[in-house]
Design an enzyme around this catalytic site. Structure first.
Site, short mmCIF file in Angstrom:
data_model
loop_
_atom_site.label_atom_id
_atom_site.label_comp_id
_atom_site.label_asym_id
_atom_site.label_seq_id
_atom_site.Cartn_x
_atom_site.Cartn_y
_atom_site.Cartn_z
N PRO A 2 0.81 -1.22 0.00
CG PRO A 2 -0.15 -1.15 2.11
CD PRO A 2 0.61 -2.04 1.19
CD GLU A 3 3.42 3.06 -4.06
OE1 GLU A 3 3.37 4.21 -4.54
OE2 GLU A 3 3.98 2.13 -4.66
CE LYS A 58 4.82 4.56 1.93
NZ LYS A 58 5.65 3.60 1.20
CG HIS A 105 -1.95 -14.45 7.90
ND1 HIS A 105 -0.73 -14.90 8.34
CD2 HIS A 105 -2.29 -15.22 6.84
CE1 HIS A 105 -0.36 -15.93 7.58
NE2 HIS A 105 -1.29 -16.14 6.66
NE ARG A 124 6.66 -10.56 2.70
CZ ARG A 124 7.48 -10.12 1.74
NH1 ARG A 124 6.99 -9.62 0.64
NH2 ARG A 124 8.79 -10.17 1.91
NE ARG A 167 19.66 15.87 -2.90
CZ ARG A 167 18.66 15.38 -2.19
NH1 ARG A 167 17.62 16.12 -1.89
NH2 ARG A 167 18.70 14.12 -1.79
NE ARG A 278 10.83 -1.78 -4.16
CZ ARG A 278 9.84 -1.14 -3.56
NH1 ARG A 278 10.09 -0.25 -2.62
NH2 ARG A 278 8.59 -1.38 -3.86
#
Ligand SMILES: [Zn+2]
Length: 288
Positions: A2-3, A58, A105, A124, A167, A278
């Site tokens: 989830p974001e 989040k 769970h 998890r 940067r 990622r």
């Protein structure tokens, strides 16, 4: 995983279902989440009433009328499920299917008045639940270093331009950095960079002013769209039928390695590379 949009929809669902309710009972079936649940402290929240639900990045905050706040992070696979008085189950967001739920769970169960139950399920166990003093939420270690909320006015051209000066990091790494912008994760970052027609490996000091505007607009647009469409795809607690459909269809690049680019007239193919460990998806033609 989830974001921000998925968590925002959880927040909205909880606001509708548990605001003003009183906690009647707390059952902790498994306290070993990412951080061990402080069982004694959590149980002290029984008899307190929910004042409001909010979100930062989040994190979800359930503010109680006893000067404490329950902080929830869903980690990788955390889900919050609501059960009504008739034992009907409702999902609170669009990052999971209700049918996939295995009650093995279910780690935490909060029972409220009006026979409403909240279940925290997490396969998890990377999520966590903490109790904080409400006055100390903003200064907590999870929150204090976070960058601005992407949908807030603070996330603007001036902020972006100042932060990227001199940067030399990659654009994708910048957008994944929670100190720069809070709540964006791998899926939406991939999507935003595609929509902005930029290569994820562009060094941020090379991004022109015009592209900064494009990126900011796309970040806000993608998140808003996900919140609206994702929110409408779940079945409402009031039992109005939600739109069905696979929310993943919404993505142009994420998870589409080897497929044709969705941009009209582009003959490119979606590539996948690793960046900061990622998966990174991009079109090899239109993302320069
Ligand atoms: Zn393309």
């Amino acid at each position: 995983m989830p974001e921000l949009p998925e968590v925002e929809v959880v927040k909205k669902s909880l606001s509708k279902t548990i605001s003003d309710l009183t906690i009647k009972n707390i059952e902790i079936r498994n306290k070993y989440l990412r951080y061990k649940i402080n069982e004694k402290l959590l149980k002290k929240m029984v008899k307190s009433k929910v004042l409001s639900i909010s979100r930062r990045s989040k994190y979800i905050f359930i503010k109680l009328n006893n000067n404490n706040t329950i902080m929830i992070h869903l980690g990788m696979t955390g889900k919050i499920i609501i059960v009504d008085a008739n034992k009907n189950k409702y999902k609170t967001s669009f990052h999971y299917k209700l049918n996939d739920n295995n009650s093995r769970h279910d780690h935490l169960i909060l029972k409220f008045d009006k026979k409403i139950t909240l279940i925290y399920n997490d396969v998890r166990k990377f999520g966590f639940i903490k109790i904080l003093k409400t006055a100390k939420v903003q200064s907590s270690s999870h929150i204090i270093h976070l960058g601005p909320e992407p949908l807030s006015k603070n996330f603007c051209f001036k902020y972006f331009r100042e932060k990227i000066k001199r940067r030399k990091i990659y654009l994708k790494d910048l957008l994944m950095n929670q100190k720069f912008i809070a709540g964006l994760g791998n899926i939406y970052v991939n999507e935003v960079i595609f929509l902005s027609k930029i290569n994820p490996k562009t060094k941020v000091n090379n991004i022109c002013h015009k592209k900064i505007h494009v990126l900011i607009n796309n970040i806000k647009k993608v998140l808003k769209k996900a919140i609206i469409e994702g929110g409408s795809s779940i079945q409402n607690f009031n039992n109005t039928k939600g739109k069905k459909g696979n929310f993943q269809q919404f993505f142009n690049v994420y998870g589409r390695e080897g497929k044709s680019c969705t941009r009209p007239n582009c003959i490119g193919v979606i590539k996948r590379i690793r960046m900061s460990n990622r998966s990174t998806f991009f079109c090899n033609i239109c993302q320069k």
